[in-house]
Design a protein around this motif. Structure first.
Motif, PDB file in Angstrom:
ATOM      1  N   HIS A 189       0.819  -1.208   0.000  1.00 22.34           N
ATOM      2  CA  HIS A 189       0.000   0.000   0.000  1.00 22.34           C
ATOM      3  C   HIS A 189       0.860   1.269   0.000  1.00 22.34           C
ATOM      4  O   HIS A 189       0.586   2.221  -0.741  1.00 22.34           O
ATOM      5  CB  HIS A 189      -0.938   0.005   1.215  1.00 22.34           C
ATOM      6  N   LEU A 190       1.892   1.283   0.854  1.00 21.23           N
ATOM      7  CA  LEU A 190       2.699   2.507   0.919  1.00 21.23           C
ATOM      8  C   LEU A 190       3.573   2.654  -0.329  1.00 21.23           C
ATOM      9  O   LEU A 190       3.845   3.774  -0.773  1.00 21.23           O
ATOM     10  CB  LEU A 190       3.507   2.572   2.212  1.00 21.23           C
ATOM     11  N   TYR A 191       3.995   1.532  -0.937  1.00 24.18           N
ATOM     12  CA  TYR A 191       4.715   1.613  -2.211  1.00 24.18           C
ATOM     13  C   TYR A 191       3.834   2.289  -3.263  1.00 24.18           C
ATOM     14  O   TYR A 191       4.289   3.154  -4.019  1.00 24.18           O
ATOM     15  CB  TYR A 191       5.087   0.219  -2.719  1.00 24.18           C
ATOM     16  N   ALA A 192       2.562   1.873  -3.309  1.00 24.00           N
ATOM     17  CA  ALA A 192       1.643   2.428  -4.299  1.00 24.00           C
ATOM     18  C   ALA A 192       1.410   3.916  -4.058  1.00 24.00           C
ATOM     19  O   ALA A 192       1.384   4.719  -4.999  1.00 24.00           O
ATOM     20  CB  ALA A 192       0.314   1.674  -4.259  1.00 24.00           C
ATOM     21  N   LYS A 193       1.252   4.305  -2.800  1.00 24.38           N
ATOM     22  CA  LYS A 193       0.980   5.707  -2.482  1.00 24.38           C
ATOM     23  C   LYS A 193       2.198   6.602  -2.742  1.00 24.38           C
ATOM     24  O   LYS A 193       2.042   7.774  -3.097  1.00 24.38           O
ATOM     25  CB  LYS A 193       0.538   5.834  -1.029  1.00 24.38           C
ATOM     26  N   LEU A 194       3.388   6.038  -2.543  1.00 22.93           N
ATOM     27  CA  LEU A 194       4.608   6.820  -2.758  1.00 22.93           C
ATOM     28  C   LEU A 194       5.149   6.658  -4.175  1.00 22.93           C
ATOM     29  O   LEU A 194       6.120   7.305  -4.543  1.00 22.93           O
ATOM     30  CB  LEU A 194       5.682   6.415  -1.745  1.00 22.93           C
ATOM     31  N   ASP A 195       4.504   5.765  -4.944  1.00 25.01           N
ATOM     32  CA  ASP A 195       4.916   5.509  -6.325  1.00 25.01           C
ATOM     33  C   ASP A 195       6.364   5.035  -6.394  1.00 25.01           C
ATOM     34  O   ASP A 195       7.198   5.568  -7.130  1.00 25.01           O
ATOM     35  CB  ASP A 195       4.738   6.756  -7.185  1.00 25.01           C
ATOM     36  N   VAL A 196       6.679   4.028  -5.601  1.00 29.31           N
ATOM     37  CA  VAL A 196       8.019   3.441  -5.583  1.00 29.31           C
ATOM     38  C   VAL A 196       7.897   1.933  -5.721  1.00 29.31           C
ATOM     39  O   VAL A 196       6.801   1.370  -5.642  1.00 29.31           O
ATOM     40  CB  VAL A 196       8.779   3.798  -4.287  1.00 29.31           C
ATOM     41  N   GLY A 197       9.032   1.269  -5.882  1.00 22.08           N
ATOM     42  CA  GLY A 197       8.995  -0.169  -6.072  1.00 22.08           C
ATOM     43  C   GLY A 197       9.772  -0.978  -5.065  1.00 22.08           C
ATOM     44  O   GLY A 197       9.770  -2.205  -5.114  1.00 22.08           O
TER      45      GLY A 197
END
Length: 209
Positions: free
Chosen positions: A185-193
């Motif tokens: 979820h936090l990867y998606a919100k921060l747009d990171v991988g």
């Protein structure tokens, strides 16, 4: 070369990429390749010595990355414009480069004529963005970043300390599967991988101190 040829410095750590770009621009009288750099530090030094109109700057390079090099060039007050040419278009790559002072941001899959037009525009001081980057920036304006939940912030703070999923599960009294869900979820919100990029963006956005 004509007297008005645009002087270009190519900064990329891959010799094949530099060779390809040099070959493309050398065959056109509108441009003159005045130097090549294999890392950010060399790019800054050559830009000071050669004073090119445009630096084609990769972002991920050894010794000094592209964003740091862009900042150094801005600090030096050179008239040189920086056109980022990279394969990465995530927020964690695009925003720091533009904030550092890049005039434009193109991806390496750009067509040759598109790249040449972008160099000409950059030399005039015009902003140049690839379509995907422009859409990403527009999306940020229209839709502010989704805030992390309290638990996601806790997970982010813990991964910043180097904690593993098992460590986080033990600290927060949750299962490792739940930790993985929070990470996604936090990867998606921060747009990171990955974890390193999440921590980097966390510091950039003031989510970590």
């Amino acid at each position: 070369m004509t007297e008005t040829a645009i002087r270009i410095l190519i900064a990329d750590d891959h010799p094949i990429v530099r060779d390809g770009l040099r070959g493309m621009f050398t065959g056109d009288p509108r441009f003159e390749v005045v130097g090549e750099a294999a890392d950010g530090a060399e790019a800054v030094a050559l830009a000071r010595a050669l004073e090119p109109a445009v630096v084609l700057m990769d972002l991920r390079m050894p010794r000094m990355d592209g964003v740091t090099a862009i900042k150094r060039l801005a600090e030096l007050g050179l008239a040189t414009r920086v056109l980022v040419l990279t394969t990465y278009d995530t927020d964690s790559e695009v925003l720091p480069a533009i904030e550092a002072g890049a005039t434009g941001y193109l991806l390496k899959d750009a067509a040759g004529d598109q790249l040449m037009s972008a160099v000409e525009a950059a030399a005039r001081g015009e902003a140049v963005l690839s379509p995907t980057v422009a859409m990403r920036l527009m999306g940020r304006v229209r839709r502010p970043d989704s805030p992390l939940s309290t638990r996601e912030c806790e997970v982010l703070r813990l991964i910043a300390t180097g904690a593993t999923n098992r460590d986080i599960a033990g600290r927060l009294f949750i299962s490792e599967a739940t930790v993985k869900t929070h990470l996604l979820h936090l990867y998606a919100k921060l747009d990171v991988g990955d974890r390193a990029a999440a921590v980097a963006v966390g510091f950039q956005r003031g989510l970590l101190d």
